[in-house]
Scaffold this motif. Structure first.
Motif, mmCIF file in Angstrom:
data_model
loop_
_atom_site.group_PDB
_atom_site.id
_atom_site.type_symbol
_atom_site.label_atom_id
_atom_site.label_comp_id
_atom_site.label_asym_id
_atom_site.label_seq_id
_atom_site.Cartn_x
_atom_site.Cartn_y
_atom_site.Cartn_z
ATOM 1 N N LEU A 13 16.995 9.268 32.844
ATOM 2 C CA LEU A 13 16.471 10.072 31.738
ATOM 3 C C LEU A 13 16.659 11.561 32.001
ATOM 4 N N LEU A 14 16.393 11.969 33.256
ATOM 5 C CA LEU A 14 16.580 13.370 33.621
ATOM 6 C C LEU A 14 18.041 13.764 33.473
ATOM 7 N N PHE A 15 18.943 12.897 33.867
ATOM 8 C CA PHE A 15 20.366 13.183 33.735
ATOM 9 C C PHE A 15 20.772 13.280 32.262
ATOM 10 N N THR A 16 20.213 12.363 31.445
ATOM 11 C CA THR A 16 20.521 12.383 30.001
ATOM 12 C C THR A 16 20.057 13.685 29.364
ATOM 13 N N LEU A 17 18.843 14.135 29.703
ATOM 14 C CA LEU A 17 18.318 15.391 29.143
ATOM 15 C C LEU A 17 19.156 16.583 29.602
ATOM 16 N N ILE A 18 19.605 16.549 30.845
ATOM 17 C CA ILE A 18 20.435 17.654 31.325
ATOM 18 C C ILE A 18 21.751 17.691 30.563
ATOM 19 N N VAL A 19 22.343 16.497 30.324
ATOM 20 C CA VAL A 19 23.580 16.435 29.548
ATOM 21 C C VAL A 19 23.328 16.897 28.112
ATOM 22 N N PHE A 20 22.193 16.465 27.523
ATOM 23 C CA PHE A 20 21.827 16.875 26.171
ATOM 24 C C PHE A 20 21.653 18.390 26.098
ATOM 25 N N LEU A 21 20.978 18.947 27.114
ATOM 26 C CA LEU A 21 20.761 20.396 27.155
ATOM 27 C C LEU A 21 22.091 21.124 27.248
ATOM 28 N N GLY A 22 22.969 20.634 28.083
ATOM 29 C CA GLY A 22 24.285 21.265 28.187
ATOM 30 C C GLY A 22 25.082 21.142 26.899
ATOM 31 N N GLY A 23 24.974 19.975 26.230
ATOM 32 C CA GLY A 23 25.700 19.795 24.969
ATOM 33 C C GLY A 23 25.221 20.739 23.892
ATOM 34 N N ILE A 24 23.875 20.863 23.761
ATOM 35 C CA ILE A 24 23.315 21.767 22.743
ATOM 36 C C ILE A 24 23.773 23.195 23.013
ATOM 37 N N GLY A 25 23.694 23.583 24.267
ATOM 38 C CA GLY A 25 24.112 24.951 24.589
ATOM 39 C C GLY A 25 25.569 25.172 24.256
ATOM 40 N N ALA A 26 26.407 24.196 24.583
ATOM 41 C CA ALA A 26 27.835 24.355 24.302
ATOM 42 C C ALA A 26 28.106 24.417 22.795
#
Length: 570
Positions: A13-26
């Motif tokens: 879940l932590l990895f998914t949120l980090i990927v989600f956070l990176g995607g939103i930022g990008a």
């Protein structure tokens, strides 16, 4: 839930949120980039073109028209806003009218007015697009903040719960394992978990229970064995003292307490060196234990107002540790065997033999004297048969005198009353007497005694009487065990501090298996039919060794024997 599942879900879940956070930022950064590029590409260029056209209008001549035409074409190719194309067409019409009508001020004023309208349109577009970029930035900030907070909350939850969920059971298991290692087999681990740690705790408790059962069953056996060994040691009539590798007393039996005059509490657990400070017997035993094992003489102790004799024995206990090849010293055992009873019996036997031998010697000497008188012609003449009987009796009397002399010598040796009168003497004197003493016996068997002496000889330091007795006995034995018409060789050699006398015969020899026993008391080689007590060689060994000399034998069965005496040269 299994620990592996917990870790997979939490970290996933932590990895998914980090990927989600990176995607939103990008994504939002890309949108902001597009908005900024649109502003620069569409509106800013239009303003730049309009500004350039206004500057061109301020100039005079053909250059004015050329620059204006060039910038107008650029503007016509950059119509990005709604209505901007129509405005560009209107501006083109005014410019063409301006050129064809002789550059009237009215047309120029119209051109300037429309240029300002174009600029205002693009400026409004820039304001709108900037507001749109701001909204995009706000949305990006909100979504990034939401994703960041979610990541922080999940990470904080993992940071707080995961280490304790893993470390606490491990700490409990570690503490319990230490208790088990300290032989506390009652230790148990209670973890109310349905994961790997719960299974581990259950397995640990099963192991501890098995160890407790094993220890309890074997501890009882060990205690019974220990009590049995203690009872066995206490029942021994010998003194038994156990020491560890540091010379500390670990056990003593009742007999040891009696002989040492100390109680068990005063010795067990205490260093033997400390006990030796005030106990003479312990001090003597510690001195003896350091001496290499050899045949030790019995020693005397006054115990119960009586002289007691003990034979000492020291056992050095060594074990080979598990997994190693070198033995390790782990302790010592001192055993004192009470031989007082045997010593008393031996003393009684010695006194009996001495008394009997002494009592026998007087009548035997009288019998010998009477035989000599019978052989005297003044008493009367004996016929041939009587002479044979007298000679036979005289031979038996001589044998009895020899036996009683050997027994008397033996009793002197055993009682320790034998004394050596060592003095300088010539080797020739001893050899000559011994040869002459056996001359008649050699003639009877037609045996030749060959004597080989050096031309020059030094004196030797011996007891003349006892050394002559020894050499006489060796020559007599050589004659007894030699074949008729053979040779007995007596030779002497000298070195700086040692004189060697050898007596060699050509008799039957001694079997190899009996060579190491010929000097034992009462020993006679089996199968021989020669007369004797078996004491001659034993007494000879005692006499020679009492003078710091040595005696040895070399023999080849069926060929002959050679006895070698070594005495001190002056």
């Amino acid at each position: 839930m299994k620990i592996k599942t917990k870790l997979t879900l939490g970290l996933g879940l932590l990895f998914t949120l980090i990927v989600f956070l990176g995607g939103i930022g990008a994504v939002y950064i890309h949108f902001l980039k597009l908005d900024t590029r649109n502003i620069l590409h569409d509106n800013y260029n239009s303003l730049l073109y309009a500004k350039s056209m206004l500057r061109a209008l301020d100039q005079q001549g053909e250059r004015q028209l050329i620059q204006f035409e060039e910038q107008l074409k650029n503007q016509e190719g950059n119509a990005t806003e709604v209505g901007e194309k129509e405005m560009n067409i209107t501006l083109r019409n005014y410019f063409e009218s301006y050129k064809s009508n002789g550059q009237r001020e009215t047309d120029l004023l119209q051109i300037r007015t429309w240029l300002i309208e174009v600029m205002e349109m693009n400026m409004q577009a820039i304001a709108l697009k900037s507001e749109l970029a701001n909204k995009t930035a706000v949305q990006a900030t909100i979504w990034i903040a939401i994703a960041g907070v979610a990541c922080f909350v999940i990470a904080l939850g993992l940071l707080i719960n995961l280490p304790s969920n893993i470390a606490d059971p491990i700490q409990k298991l570690t503490a319990s394992i230490k208790q088990i290692a300290s032989s506390n087999y009652k230790e148990r681990v209670f973890l109310d978990k349905q994961d790997e740690f719960g299974e581990l705790a259950q397995s640990f408790n099963t192991m501890a229970q098995k160890l407790e059962e094993y220890n309890s069953s074997h501890l009882a056996k060990l205690m019974r064995q220990k009590k049995r060994i203690e009872a066995l040691i206490n029942s021994m009539s010998d003194v038994v003292i156990g020491l560890d590798e540091n010379m500390q007393v670990i056990f003593v039996n009742e007999e040891a307490c009696k002989v040492l005059g100390l109680s068990e509490e005063e010795m067990v657990g205490i260093s033997s060196k400390d006990i030796a400070i005030y106990n003479d017997l312990m001090r003597m035993l510690l001195k003896e234990i350091k001496v290499p094992q050899a045949e030790k003489e019995p020693f005397k102790i006054i115990h119960n107002d009586k002289e007691n004799y003990f034979d000492q024995q020291f056992l050095h206990i060594e074990i080979t540790p598990t997994g190693e090849a070198v033995k390790e010293l782990v302790g010592h055992v001192i055993i004192l065997k009470n031989i007082t009873e045997f010593k008393e019996l031996d003393a009684a036997k010695t006194r009996f033999i001495a008394t009997v031998s002494h009592e026998f010697k007087t009548p035997i000497s009288a019998m010998k004297m009477s035989l000599q008188l019978l052989q005297n012609s003044r008493i009367g003449t004996l016929n041939e048969e009587q002479n044979v009987l007298v000679d036979s009796i005289q031979e038996d009397v001589g044998r009895l005198l020899k036996i009683t002399s050997e027994l008397l010598n033996l009793t002197q040796i055993e009682s320790g009353k034998i004394t050596m009168n060592r003095q300088p003497c010539k080797v020739q004197q001893i050899v000559q007497y011994a040869v002459e003493a056996n001359h008649i016996q050699a003639e009877q068997k037609k045996i030749q005694i060959e004597v080989r002496l050096p031309d020059e000889m030094k004196a030797i330091s011996v007891d003349i009487e006892k050394t002559t007795w020894v050499l006489t006995n060796l020559i007599a034995n050589a004659i007894n065990y030699s074949h008729e018409s053979s040779v007995v060789a007596v030779s002497v050699t000298q070195e700086v501090d040692q004189t060697t006398i050898k007596v060699k015969d050509q008799g039957i020899g001694i079997p190899p298996e009996y060579l190491n026993r010929v000097f034992d008391r009462y020993f006679r080689v089996p199968g021989t039919h020669r007369e004797g007590t078996g004491l001659g060689l034993s007494i000879s060994k005692e006499f020679i060794e009492a003078q710091q000399g040595t005696i040895a034998v070399n023999s080849e069965y069926g060929v002959g024997s050679e006895f070698v005496l070594n005495v001190q040269t002056i």
